[in-house]
Structures are given as structure tokens and as C-alpha cells.
Write a protein that holds these residues in place. Structure first.
Motif, PDB file in Angstrom:
ATOM      1  N   ARG A   1     -37.000  52.620   8.947  1.00 33.49           N
ATOM      2  CA  ARG A   1     -36.426  53.747   9.709  1.00 33.49           C
ATOM      3  C   ARG A   1     -34.920  53.824   9.548  1.00 33.49           C
ATOM      4  N   PHE A   2     -34.257  52.667   9.545  1.00 35.55           N
ATOM      5  CA  PHE A   2     -32.795  52.681   9.512  1.00 35.55           C
ATOM      6  C   PHE A   2     -32.217  52.326   8.148  1.00 35.55           C
ATOM      7  N   THR A   3     -33.025  51.754   7.261  1.00 35.74           N
ATOM      8  CA  THR A   3     -32.535  51.433   5.925  1.00 35.74           C
ATOM      9  C   THR A   3     -32.738  52.605   4.972  1.00 35.74           C
TER      10      THR A   3
ATOM     11  N   PHE B   1     -33.009  57.079   7.855  1.00 36.47           N
ATOM     12  CA  PHE B   1     -31.756  57.506   8.471  1.00 36.47           C
ATOM     13  C   PHE B   1     -30.664  57.681   7.423  1.00 36.47           C
TER      14      PHE B   1
ATOM     15  N   SER C   1     -27.821  47.418   3.403  1.00 34.42           N
ATOM     16  CA  SER C   1     -28.311  47.537   4.776  1.00 34.42           C
ATOM     17  C   SER C   1     -29.470  46.576   5.038  1.00 34.42           C
TER      18      SER C   1
END
Length: 310
Positions: free
Chosen positions: A92-94, A97, A114
Motif C-alpha cells: 500500500r505504501f511502497t 501510494f 522504501s
């Protein structure tokens, strides 16, 4: 007979490397980046299984709520599930996003860096919460060894080996014969062309991370059962040896990762048998360097390594 015992030990250790190497292969083959969170997810599964079976579920001070230690079998399931969730959070964040925010600028350095950030965060949170000491995992207490022709094999290790090979065979079938697998291979070959053909990358990329989390979770809990101990540092050596197995077998090759992981495990145990534990690192990394000199693409890799080679 001692030689054959070491061979069997090498195969059992190699099965752990195989599972983690296949997880690396998925992200290399489909997303073309080295996911640094994989060794940490492996460690997280083992540590969570130990924590849940020893301390219970944390409630963070919520009054009148307490879930005490659970049976180690249930702890294993919860740990694997939590590792899959953690892997999806990394996705989700690597990826999601960062791609939404920065677009093509994320290829390939930002996802790699990341994921390294997630590695450091998760590993240090585990150290803060549970310390840095090696912990004994409360798994099967009875002696579960069988004697086959003078070679002692532990039943959990045999079960683990069967599970690992079954998962790899199933994953290979999914990639070759299912709609999801065809979509993943299309993304691996050319993401833009896959998008034009109607492949929804935003839905399939999380599948890669879900499978990665599942493989790491299974490897972590099987390691805890078979070797009876866990620590926040357990992913470091396993992760590096799994990368060596992946490169040795050939980047992007699922079965190459299997053969490479088993070779690394056998090399490690046979080196201990003939030359002692101090020479293990020299033997493993020397073998890898020799392979790269003679066959840079690995044993089962392609001359053009990278995307599209699953």
C-alpha cells in the motif's frame, strides 16, 4: 552415515531458503525490484508466533480485555495471517501510494529504498517490543524424529519440506495456467501493454505481495518449529542466503530458486562436515561468485534477466 545425515540436514535447511528465495523471485520476476522487506517478514512471522504463544495478544492497555497465551498451533496461523497483512501494508505504501503520487519516478529506486525503510522500521519495532535475545519457541515437546536407515529425520522438517514443495508446485501452476498467473506474467513482460490489453495491475500487484507475505510467513513459522528458536536477527542470514540461492538458480525462475536454495543448504551443511563452521560463508559466497563468473544468468536463468521471465 554421518555424511548422509549432513546431506539430509542440508536439504531440510535448504527448504527454508527455497521458500524465501521464491518470495524474492516473485517480486523480481513481476515487479523487477528487490523487496528488502522479505527477510523482515520472515522474522516477523517467527517472532509473532513466539510472542502469541508466550505472552498472548497485546491489548495496549484496553481495560477488561486480556487474551492470554494461545496454543502454539493457533499462534502459527495468526502469525502467518499477520505477516500477509503486513506485506499488503508494504504494498500500500511502497507501491500504490508512491505510484499515485510520483508516477513513473518510482521506477525503480523509490520502491527499493522504501522497502528498505520498512525493513528497518519493522525490525526495530520488534526489538523495542521483545528485545534482541534469541527466544525458545514452545513448539512440539516430544521427540518427533524417525530413523530411516540410520539417518535421523525430524517429522516437522519432513512435513515442512513437503509443504514447501507443494506450495512451489501450486504457485508454478497458478503462474502458468490460471488467469491471475497470465495477468502477472503479462505485467512482468510489459506493464503498459498489459494495461492496454485490459490487465488490471492495481488489482494484481497486491496479489504478488499477498503471496510474498504468505511464503515468508510459512517460512518463518516452519523455521520456528524446526529449529525451536526465534530472534529479531533471524531474517538477516536467511535472507542473504535466499538471495544467493535465487541468483544461483537464475533470476525470475521459480524452479531455479528451488534448486538454488537447496544447493545453498547442501553447501552449508557439507562445508561444516568437511571443513568446519568457520568456512561456511567462504564456501557459500565463493560458490555464488564462481557461478556468476561461469554463467552470469544462473543455472536456469535467461541471458536477458529481469521482467517477463517467470
Amino acid at each position: 552415515m554421518l555424511f548422509l545425515q549432513q546431506v539430509s540436514n542440508g536439504i531440510m535447511l535448504g527448504s527454508v531458503y527455497v521458500t524465501v528465495a521464491v518470495a524474492f523471485t516473485l517480486t523480481i520476476g513481476v515487479l523487477n525490484f528487490l523487496n528488502f522487506t522479505i527477510p523482515t517478514l520472515f522474522m516477523l512471522a517467527g517472532m509473532l508466533a513466539w510472542a502469541l504463544s508466550t505472552w498472548g495478544v497485546p491489548t495496549w492497555g484496553v481495560p477488561f480485555v486480556h487474551i492470554g497465551p494461545m496454543p502454539w498451533q493457533a499462534a502459527l496461523l495468526f502469525a502467518v495471517a499477520a505477516t500477509v497483512v503486513a506485506s499488503l501494508l508494504v504494498e500500500r505504501f511502497t507501491f500504490r501510494f508512491l505510484k499515485t503520487r510520483y508516477g513513473d519516478a518510482t521506477e525503480h529506486a523509490i520502491p527499493l529504498v522504501s522497502s528498505l525503510g520498512f525493513l528497518l522500521i519493522i525490525e526495530n519495532l520488534v526489538r523495542i517490543g521483545y528485545g534482541t535475545d534469541t527466544q525458545r519457541f514452545p513448539g512440539p515437546q516430544a521427540d518427533m524424529s524417525v530413523n530411516i536407515g540410520g539417518i535421523f529425520l525430524r517429522v516437522p522438517q519432513l512435513v515442512s519440506l513437503v509443504i514447501v514443495l507443494g506450495i512451489v508446485a501450486g504457485l508454478n501452476w497458478i503462474l502458468r495456467h490460471s488467469r491471475i498467473g497470465r495477468g502477472l506474467r503479462a505485467i512482468a513482460e510489459n506493464p503498459d501493454a498489459a494495461n492496454i490489453l485490459g490487465v488490471q495491475a492495481n488489482k494484481l500487484v497486491p496479489v504478488v505481495f499477498m503471496l510474498t507475505g504468505l511464503l515468508c510467513g510459512l517460512a518463518g513459522v516452519l523455521f520456528a518449529i524446526n529449529y525451536g528458536e526465534v530472534s529479531p536477527q533471524m531474517g538477516d542470514d536467511i535472507g542473504s542466503k535466499a538471495i544467493a540461492g535465487m541468483v544461483l538458480g537464475g533470476l525470475g525462475s521459480i524452479w531455479g530458486a528451488v534448486i538454488g536454495g537447496l544447493i545453498i543448504g547442501l553447501t552449508e551443511m557439507l562445508t561444516i562436515h568437511f571443513f568446519g563452521a568457520d568456512t561456511v560463508q567462504v564456501a557459500v559466497w565463493g560458490l555464488l561468485l564462481l557461478t556468476l563468473f561461469l554463467r552470469p544468468q544462473g543455472l536456469f536463468g535467461h541471458h536477458s534477466i529481469g521482467k517477463g521471465k517467470l
